[in-house]
Write an enzyme that holds these catalytic residues in place. Sequence first.
Site, PDB file in Angstrom:
ATOM      1  N   HIS A 186     -89.267  11.423   2.322  1.00 55.54           N
ATOM      2  CA  HIS A 186     -87.716  12.726   2.852  1.00 55.54           C
ATOM      3  C   HIS A 186     -88.113  13.359   1.490  1.00 55.54           C
ATOM      4  O   HIS A 186     -87.956  13.084   1.113  1.00 55.54           O
ATOM      5  CB  HIS A 186     -86.584  11.891   2.710  1.00 55.54           C
ATOM      6  CG  HIS A 186     -85.060  12.475   2.673  1.00 55.54           C
ATOM      7  ND1 HIS A 186     -84.754  12.668   3.956  1.00 55.54           N
ATOM      8  CD2 HIS A 186     -84.749  12.903   1.925  1.00 55.54           C
ATOM      9  CE1 HIS A 186     -83.733  13.463   4.761  1.00 55.54           C
ATOM     10  NE2 HIS A 186     -83.427  13.299   2.683  1.00 55.54           N
ATOM     11  N   SER A 227     -82.299  18.260   3.981  1.00 56.01           N
ATOM     12  CA  SER A 227     -81.349  16.995   4.083  1.00 56.01           C
ATOM     13  C   SER A 227     -79.549  18.075   4.830  1.00 56.01           C
ATOM     14  O   SER A 227     -79.716  18.541   5.541  1.00 56.01           O
ATOM     15  CB  SER A 227     -81.875  15.814   3.255  1.00 56.01           C
ATOM     16  OG  SER A 227     -81.135  15.275   3.095  1.00 56.01           O
TER      17      SER A 227
HETATM   18  C1  GCU Z   1     -78.210  10.463   2.120  1.00 54.64           C
HETATM   19  C2  GCU Z   1     -77.248  11.247   3.303  1.00 54.64           C
HETATM   20  C3  GCU Z   1     -78.265  11.825   3.910  1.00 54.64           C
HETATM   21  C4  GCU Z   1     -79.010  13.245   3.546  1.00 54.64           C
HETATM   22  C5  GCU Z   1     -79.036  13.053   2.733  1.00 54.64           C
HETATM   23  C6  GCU Z   1     -79.278  13.936   1.863  1.00 54.64           C
HETATM   24  O1  GCU Z   1     -79.562  10.275   2.636  1.00 54.64           O
HETATM   25  O2  GCU Z   1     -76.915   9.689   4.112  1.00 54.64           O
HETATM   26  O3  GCU Z   1     -77.272  12.210   5.397  1.00 54.64           O
HETATM   27  O4  GCU Z   1     -79.483  14.304   4.439  1.00 54.64           O
HETATM   28  O5  GCU Z   1     -78.871  11.893   1.787  1.00 54.64           O
HETATM   29  O6  GCU Z   1     -79.980  15.011   1.629  1.00 54.64           O
HETATM   30  O7  GCU Z   1     -80.480  13.884   0.107  1.00 54.64           O
END
Ligand code: GCU
Length: 422
Positions: A403, A262
């Site tokens: 995710h 992420s």
């Molecule tokens: C949020 C953000 C993403 C990121 C994510 C994370 O969803 O919008 O860009 O990758 O957090 O780091 O968990």
Amino acid sequence: MNKLVFIALFFFLFQPFAFAQYEPNYDESKVPEFKLPDPLKTFSGKKIRNAKQWEKKRRPELLNFFTQNVYGEVPGELNISSVEVVEQSNNALNGKASRKQVELTFKKDNRSLSYTILMYLPINVEKAPVFLGYNFYGNHTIANDVNILISEAWSRDNPSFGIIHNQLTEQSRGVRTNRWALDEIIGAGYGLAVIYYGEIDPDKDDMSDGVHPFFYVDDQQQPADNEWGSISAWTWGLSRAMDYFQKDADVDASKVIVFGHSRLGKTSLWAGATDTRFAGVISNDSGCGGAALSKRRFGETVWRINRSFPHWFCTNFKNYSKNEEALPVDQHQLIALIAPRPVYVASAEEDLWADPKGEFLSAYYASPVYKLYGKEGIVQKEMPGVNRPIQNTVAYHIRTGKHDVTDFDWEQYIKWADKFVK
Ligand code: GCU
């Protein structure tokens, strides 16, 4: 009607329309038309025909653009002042690994910053290849091991992990073991090194903490428009960990694979692009500002990420909010900056916010640069089926689920690293 009341009423009534315009798009048919900049054509239009021209002309200008306009430049040098092994054991993980907790300290003027690298190394390997990655909630979350020290750095609250008042606690020991397949990593003959990212720069829109102020002059409050946001600061921390590995006899510093999930996957890509000592790079669900193509505006967009996380990128990147078409680069070129070193881009089927297709296409469009080196990238433009990895020097998979980082992800990373890095 009083003028102010009228204006307030107007905005109240039309607000849904104003926001609807910026609702994230999840519909493939609504992806705008765009032209992707060619990694093999310079900004002035010259064709790049071989690796030498790429390294001499194109790579430097791309790296410079991403540095000055996306992630931000590190304003100066700050080297390790001291290294302290604060804890170690040769009998971790039921005798299969050694464990080492190493604190790096940095000093400048009257400032000091320290962070701790937690390392597990396979007991039967003399100089281990290592996966290096940041974690979100402290080193003690990655394993059920009472010996892991708990960081005192600021953390985002997460009551379900017992994190309140921005302090990490005992309650979250081992809560993220599911994300780190530690036994499999050790069993496959790799070490795992992790760092709590908040020790380098707390993840909040405040540029007065973490490593940023080390370079302020006089009463400067924040980096200049072209200077580092938090992603660049975290990347700086990974490179300093690499400085340390080069001096650690237990580690094979020529085989360090930088991994991140992420926002930390955005960070691992930028680390791989800026520091060629990293032998391999893994981006897990990195999304916007990571592997995903910005110009697709699918899921999270440049505007949205700059609004929600104004501190991640440099100020100049805000010029491209709602203005992706003006970007003379896109994220496939970030991946190309890693060439010819192996890179793995992974997505999750339900993680539409991160735009799996945009992540795949980035890996695909980076591949011509790998070809200059005789390395195989992603050759087919069609996305592979779910849970069907393509593993070349450039690798990609999309797995079922949300995710996250799963055992499936790690199984693939290990298999690929065995072939392309080890
Ligand atoms: C949020 C953000 C993403 C990121 C994510 C994370 O969803 O919008 O860009 O990758 O957090 O780091 O968990």
